[in-house]
Design a protein around this motif. Structure first.
Motif, PDB file in Angstrom:
ATOM      1  N   ASP A 192      10.209 -20.644   3.186  1.00 31.95           N
ATOM      2  CA  ASP A 192      10.156 -19.282   2.674  1.00 31.95           C
ATOM      3  C   ASP A 192       9.734 -19.366   1.208  1.00 31.95           C
ATOM      4  N   PRO A 193       8.599 -18.773   0.835  1.00 31.06           N
ATOM      5  CA  PRO A 193       8.127 -18.843  -0.562  1.00 31.06           C
ATOM      6  C   PRO A 193       9.113 -18.265  -1.571  1.00 31.06           C
ATOM      7  N   SER A 194      10.004 -17.388  -1.124  1.00 29.42           N
ATOM      8  CA  SER A 194      10.976 -16.802  -2.047  1.00 29.42           C
ATOM      9  C   SER A 194      12.254 -17.628  -2.162  1.00 29.42           C
ATOM     10  N   SER A 195      12.352 -18.708  -1.393  1.00 30.57           N
ATOM     11  CA  SER A 195      13.566 -19.519  -1.402  1.00 30.57           C
ATOM     12  C   SER A 195      13.716 -20.259  -2.725  1.00 30.57           C
ATOM     13  N   ALA A 196      14.940 -20.354  -3.206  1.00 29.62           N
ATOM     14  CA  ALA A 196      15.246 -21.118  -4.426  1.00 29.62           C
ATOM     15  C   ALA A 196      15.658 -22.537  -4.111  1.00 29.62           C
ATOM     16  N   CYS A 197      15.492 -22.955  -2.847  1.00 29.87           N
ATOM     17  CA  CYS A 197      15.942 -24.281  -2.426  1.00 29.87           C
ATOM     18  C   CYS A 197      14.805 -25.294  -2.492  1.00 29.87           C
ATOM     19  N   PHE A 198      14.931 -26.241  -3.413  1.00 27.70           N
ATOM     20  CA  PHE A 198      14.013 -27.367  -3.572  1.00 27.70           C
ATOM     21  C   PHE A 198      14.837 -28.640  -3.404  1.00 27.70           C
ATOM     22  N   PRO A 199      14.955 -29.196  -2.194  1.00 30.22           N
ATOM     23  CA  PRO A 199      15.803 -30.373  -2.001  1.00 30.22           C
ATOM     24  C   PRO A 199      15.495 -31.487  -3.005  1.00 30.22           C
ATOM     25  N   TYR A 200      16.539 -32.033  -3.587  1.00 33.27           N
ATOM     26  CA  TYR A 200      16.440 -33.075  -4.608  1.00 33.27           C
ATOM     27  C   TYR A 200      15.662 -32.593  -5.840  1.00 33.27           C
ATOM     28  N   ASN A 201      15.468 -31.288  -5.960  1.00 30.26           N
ATOM     29  CA  ASN A 201      14.727 -30.713  -7.082  1.00 30.26           C
ATOM     30  C   ASN A 201      13.250 -31.077  -7.048  1.00 30.26           C
ATOM     31  N   GLU A 202      12.759 -31.518  -5.888  1.00 30.37           N
ATOM     32  CA  GLU A 202      11.352 -31.887  -5.773  1.00 30.37           C
ATOM     33  C   GLU A 202      10.466 -30.642  -5.777  1.00 30.37           C
ATOM     34  N   GLY A 203       9.371 -30.709  -6.530  1.00 28.15           N
ATOM     35  CA  GLY A 203       8.424 -29.602  -6.579  1.00 28.15           C
ATOM     36  C   GLY A 203       8.700 -28.590  -7.649  1.00 28.15           C
ATOM     37  N   VAL A 204       9.692 -28.834  -8.506  1.00 35.21           N
ATOM     38  CA  VAL A 204      10.015 -27.901  -9.591  1.00 35.21           C
ATOM     39  C   VAL A 204       9.250 -28.312 -10.843  1.00 35.21           C
ATOM     40  N   HIS A 205       8.441 -27.391 -11.376  1.00 35.23           N
ATOM     41  CA  HIS A 205       7.629 -27.684 -12.552  1.00 35.23           C
ATOM     42  C   HIS A 205       7.633 -26.480 -13.481  1.00 35.23           C
ATOM     43  N   GLU A 206       7.214 -26.703 -14.706  1.00 37.26           N
ATOM     44  CA  GLU A 206       7.143 -25.624 -15.683  1.00 37.26           C
ATOM     45  C   GLU A 206       5.989 -24.672 -15.402  1.00 37.26           C
ATOM     46  N   GLU A 207       5.001 -25.134 -14.674  1.00 36.59           N
ATOM     47  CA  GLU A 207       3.838 -24.298 -14.413  1.00 36.59           C
ATOM     48  C   GLU A 207       3.288 -24.653 -13.036  1.00 36.59           C
ATOM     49  N   ASP A 208       2.291 -23.887 -12.602  1.00 29.45           N
ATOM     50  CA  ASP A 208       1.675 -24.172 -11.314  1.00 29.45           C
ATOM     51  C   ASP A 208       1.103 -25.588 -11.319  1.00 29.45           C
ATOM     52  N   VAL A 209       1.129 -26.222 -10.171  1.00 29.96           N
ATOM     53  CA  VAL A 209       0.720 -27.617 -10.098  1.00 29.96           C
ATOM     54  C   VAL A 209      -0.238 -27.826  -8.929  1.00 29.96           C
ATOM     55  N   THR A 210      -1.207 -28.691  -9.126  1.00 30.29           N
ATOM     56  CA  THR A 210      -2.138 -29.057  -8.064  1.00 30.29           C
ATOM     57  C   THR A 210      -1.687 -30.374  -7.456  1.00 30.29           C
ATOM     58  N   ILE A 211      -1.474 -30.366  -6.144  1.00 35.59           N
ATOM     59  CA  ILE A 211      -1.030 -31.573  -5.463  1.00 35.59           C
ATOM     60  C   ILE A 211      -1.899 -31.817  -4.238  1.00 35.59           C
ATOM     61  N   ALA A 212      -1.795 -33.015  -3.678  1.00 36.00           N
ATOM     62  CA  ALA A 212      -2.569 -33.384  -2.497  1.00 36.00           C
ATOM     63  C   ALA A 212      -1.721 -33.198  -1.248  1.00 36.00           C
ATOM     64  N   HIS A 213      -2.219 -32.390  -0.313  1.00 35.60           N
ATOM     65  CA  HIS A 213      -1.567 -32.233   0.985  1.00 35.60           C
ATOM     66  C   HIS A 213      -2.115 -33.289   1.936  1.00 35.60           C
ATOM     67  N   HIS A 214      -1.228 -33.972   2.631  1.00 33.84           N
ATOM     68  CA  HIS A 214      -1.642 -34.992   3.576  1.00 33.84           C
ATOM     69  C   HIS A 214      -1.654 -34.422   4.991  1.00 33.84           C
ATOM     70  N   PHE A 215      -2.775 -34.593   5.688  1.00 33.91           N
ATOM     71  CA  PHE A 215      -2.934 -34.099   7.047  1.00 33.91           C
ATOM     72  C   PHE A 215      -3.304 -35.254   7.975  1.00 33.91           C
ATOM     73  N   LYS A 216      -2.758 -35.183   9.173  1.00 32.90           N
ATOM     74  CA  LYS A 216      -3.037 -36.205  10.166  1.00 32.90           C
ATOM     75  C   LYS A 216      -4.347 -35.874  10.886  1.00 32.90           C
ATOM     76  N   THR A 217      -5.240 -36.861  10.985  1.00 31.29           N
ATOM     77  CA  THR A 217      -6.526 -36.656  11.650  1.00 31.29           C
ATOM     78  C   THR A 217      -6.410 -36.974  13.137  1.00 31.29           C
ATOM     79  N   GLU A 218      -7.490 -36.715  13.879  1.00 34.30           N
ATOM     80  CA  GLU A 218      -7.489 -36.970  15.315  1.00 34.30           C
ATOM     81  C   GLU A 218      -7.330 -38.452  15.628  1.00 34.30           C
ATOM     82  N   THR A 219      -7.724 -39.308  14.704  1.00 29.36           N
ATOM     83  CA  THR A 219      -7.613 -40.753  14.921  1.00 29.36           C
ATOM     84  C   THR A 219      -6.226 -41.290  14.574  1.00 29.36           C
TER      85      THR A 219
END
Length: 376
Positions: A192-219
């Motif tokens: 939920d984008p409105s959730s205040a829950c960030f387990p272990y405080n992961e993903g909390v930053h002072e500003e917007d952040v660009t990160i790499a999303h990992h996706f599984k391919t067909e192989t």
């Protein structure tokens, strides 16, 4: 007629040393001690109630290059198990002063598939207090309450989506086939984008952040795509998640009659939020040091467990092993290599795998399923 007369009237008073005298009923006898002798119950209970919070014991640090889990998700090492048995001396029936024997024990449930569990199904927090709670010699014969923890699923919360990738990426240091296990699992959790829950405080930053999303391919391999996520700046509430619900349950238990002392074995990063939820002011807290497995948080409450009356986060130690220089420095006498290691070491055998096997997608819905592996 020569017989002692007893009146069934509830009574309690406070002795000169601050102990609450509860004879349970007034009696025609000279002293409260005589009341106890005749009726067979204790005349005093502590004037305050206490919660002790400790960190789990030392962990094995396997060699990821050899296919072993590293220390981030491991079970107790030999040193950690030595610490666990030492707790029978610290908090047992004859505890080390000024500690008291616990009436109830909580341990953190990690509720995460990558976390190591032993053949009993114990996470490292439950392992740490298992010898003390056991009914063997020197144990207390108590059941460990492992129903609480900090992960969102334990109390019906949802993840903030910004926490998912950082949480999973931190755990990609584990070897195949578990490298992306935590990431795949986190992606499948309710969000939920409105959730205040960030387990272990992961993903909390002072500003917007660009990160790499990992996706599984067909192989079956993984590829990364970059995107910008909105993140939270709420440092107080971000990592709280289910620590608040856990604290509520602990205080409710502490308020019960006959429960005057509780011992809690928790995960180090989450002690920061658990202690806040238990009433400790935020500005009195700091993150638990990675080298410290010995400290004991002491939180005192009034006899109704409604108000935190005192706390000490720095003065009390188990006295087993504390490598930091100073008056509490201690070094255990056991090994620091192989099964006793808390730093990276080479093992001549394969260390047990985590409590799941590789994810599968049997129903082709794009969501991985994880099968528990109980034969560790």
């Amino acid at each position: 007629d020569g017989q002692l007369r007893v009146r069934t009237l509830e009574v309690s008073t406070e002795s000169a040393d601050g102990q609450l005298i509860e004879c349970g009923r007034s009696m025609w006898c000279a002293t409260s001690a005589l009341c106890a002798t005749i009726l067979g119950f204790s005349t005093t209970v502590p004037a305050d109630k206490v919660i002790y919070v400790i960190r789990h014991g030392e962990k094995v640090d396997g060699n990821a290059e050899e296919g072993q889990l590293n220390k981030y998700n491991q079970c107790l090492s030999q040193q950690g198990w030595m610490r666990a048995y030492n707790l029978k001396s610290v908090f047992g029936a004859a505890p080390v002063a000024p500690f008291r024997t616990p009436d109830y024990i909580f341990s953190a449930n990690y509720q995460e598939p990558l976390e190591c569990r032993d053949t009993n199904g114990f996470y490292r927090t439950q392992q740490t207090v298992s010898a003390l709670a056991d009914d063997a010699a020197g144990g207390l014969g108590l059941r460990i309450d492992n129903t609480t923890g900090f992960m969102p699923s334990l109390c019906g919360l949802k993840w903030n989506p910004a926490a998912v990738e950082p949480y999973g990426q931190l755990r990609t240091s584990q070897p195949e086939p578990w490298k992306y296990l935590a990431l795949d699992w986190a992606k499948a959790q309710p969000q939920d984008p409105s959730s205040a829950c960030f387990p272990y405080n992961e993903g909390v930053h002072e500003e917007d952040v660009t990160i790499a999303h990992h996706f599984k391919t067909e192989t079956g391999s993984y590829t990364a795509k970059k995107s910008t996520l909105k993140t939270s700046t709420d440092q107080l509430g971000s990592g709280m998640c289910c620590n608040a619900a856990a604290a509520k349950k602990m205080l409710a238990k502490l308020a019960e009659p006959g429960i005057n002392t509780i011992l809690v074995a928790w995960e180090s990063a989450n002690t920061y939020w658990l202690a806040q939820a238990l009433g400790v002011p935020k500005d009195e807290l700091s993150q638990w040091k990675s080298s410290n497995y010995d400290s004991v948080y002491v939180l005192k409450y009034d006899r109704h467990a409604k108000r935190l009356t005192d706390f000490d986060l720095t003065s009390f130690y188990q006295g087993f092993d504390y490598p930091e220089p100073g008056p509490h420095e201690r070094h255990h006498l056991g090994p620091n290599s192989f099964c006793g290691a808390i730093e990276k070491t080479d093992y001549p055998w394969a260390f047990p795998l985590p409590n799941v096997i590789s994810p599968t997608d049997n129903d082709n819905d794009g969501v991985p399923e994880y099968i528990l592996n109980r034969a560790l």
